[in-house]
Design an enzyme around this catalytic site. Structure first.
Site, short mmCIF file in Angstrom:
data_model
loop_
_atom_site.label_atom_id
_atom_site.label_comp_id
_atom_site.label_asym_id
_atom_site.label_seq_id
_atom_site.Cartn_x
_atom_site.Cartn_y
_atom_site.Cartn_z
N THR A 95 0.85 -1.19 0.00
CA THR A 95 0.00 0.00 0.00
C THR A 95 0.88 1.24 0.00
O THR A 95 1.65 1.46 0.94
CB THR A 95 -0.92 0.00 1.23
OG1 THR A 95 -1.73 -1.16 1.22
CG2 THR A 95 -1.81 1.24 1.25
N LYS A 171 -6.84 1.29 -3.75
CA LYS A 171 -6.50 0.77 -2.43
C LYS A 171 -6.61 1.85 -1.37
O LYS A 171 -7.02 1.61 -0.23
CB LYS A 171 -5.08 0.18 -2.43
CG LYS A 171 -4.63 -0.38 -1.07
CD LYS A 171 -5.52 -1.51 -0.57
CE LYS A 171 -5.17 -1.96 0.85
NZ LYS A 171 -3.85 -2.60 0.95
N LYS A 239 -0.15 4.34 9.17
CA LYS A 239 0.47 4.54 7.86
C LYS A 239 -0.57 4.72 6.76
O LYS A 239 -0.50 5.67 5.97
CB LYS A 239 1.36 3.33 7.52
CG LYS A 239 1.94 3.37 6.10
CD LYS A 239 2.79 2.14 5.82
CE LYS A 239 1.99 0.89 5.51
NZ LYS A 239 1.41 0.88 4.14
#
Length: 302
Positions: A95, A171, A239
């Site tokens: 990601t 995503k 994150k």
């Protein structure tokens, strides 16, 4: 037999590599942890001495690394891109921010290799089962060349666009929804605790009502546990929601719910609980509301 280089044999990467082996691919992998290399060898793969060794002569290189900076370091500082067969495909499955992915793809293509932006969803459970959702972006011919490898690791494959960075964008949206759903589940449980309601009862009621969500059913039970097994850590959403907010800034899109959720995950990590299961973001809600798990207030009052 196609040789696949695989870099990043962590909690998701290792089972993904195993699934490639089970589908008949030769896998040469690298990870900084010696235990991961041993596990790969036990599954029938070959351990590499370094990142370049993992990529050397391979037709496909899968990167299941932590972030885009690590991917760049592996490919260019460690020499994996140069070691990959000319015309070989780099599949980035981590990601990462969309803009960073697009820039990385340009560097890979300038080096004479192809690039597929292919982040995944499904967590450790999906990685083990080979049932991941894969959101791939890249040239149609590159996607077609990589598809057999992707099919060994996932069940729901989508070619979402021809430009690297588009997979990362999909995503990013996915992680916005996941992070906010987890945080709002914790917020609901914290309100119930403040009112003295048994959260187990709340979970049973809400799980069968119009308020239900996949995250409520999956993370809700773990929010009732003091030390649940870690399937996805708090720091992952620190994150990933950071990436969501970065994408929002780039697009000039207001994302107030994502920002609020990010703050709660950040607060949990800041207390030293970043390695805990992401369901434990509920601890931040208990901290700010003066409640305890189980629907009781400090001092034992209901």
């Amino acid at each position: 037999m196609t040789t696949v280089g695989f870099i990043g044999l962590g909690s998701m990467g290792l089972p993904m590599a195993r699934n490639l082996l089970n589908r008949g691919f030769a896998v040469r992998g690298f990870d900084v942890k010696a235990g991961s290399l041993t596990a790969l060898e036990q599954a029938g793969g070959t351990s590499a001495a370094d990142a370049a060794d993992a990529a050397r002569g391979a037709g496909v290189l899968v990167l299941m690394v932590v972030n885009a900076a690590q991917a760049d370091a592996v490919l260019f500082d460690a020499g994996a891109a140069a070691a990959l067969s000319p015309g070989g495909v780099v599949i980035l499955m981590a990601t990462c921010p969309p803009g960073t992915v697009a820039a990385l793809a340009a560097k890979v293509e300038a080096a004479g290799r192809r690039f597929l932006d292919a982040p995944v969803s499904g967590g450790v459970v999906g990685a083990v089962a080979g049932s991941l959702t894969i959101m791939a972006a890249g040239a149609p011919a590159t996607y077609a060349a990589a598809r057999p490898v992707l099919e060994a690791m996932g069940q729901r494959l989508f070619h979402v666009g021809e430009q690297p960075g588009q997979g990362a964008a999909v995503k990013t949206v996915n992680q916005l929804l996941c992070g906010v759903h987890i945080a709002v589940t914790a917020e609901a449980f914290a309100l119930a605790a403040k009112a003295g309601v048994d959260p187990a009862v709340l979970l049973e009621i809400m799980g069968g009502s119009s308020a239900a969500s996949w995250m409520l059913k999956d993370r809700g039970p773990r929010m009732l546990e003091a030390e649940p097994h870690v399937t996805s850590a708090v720091d992952i959403f620190v994150k990933d929601l950071g990436i969501v907010l970065e994408a929002g800034r780039e697009a000039k899109a207001a994302l107030p719910l994502a920002a609020a959720a990010h703050q709660m995950f950040l607060a949990t990590s800041g207390r030293g609980e970043g390695a805990m299961d992401d369901s434990q973001v509920i601890r931040s809600y208990h901290a700010v509301n003066g409640t305890h798990p189980g629907g009781t207030r400090p001092g034992g009052a209901a």
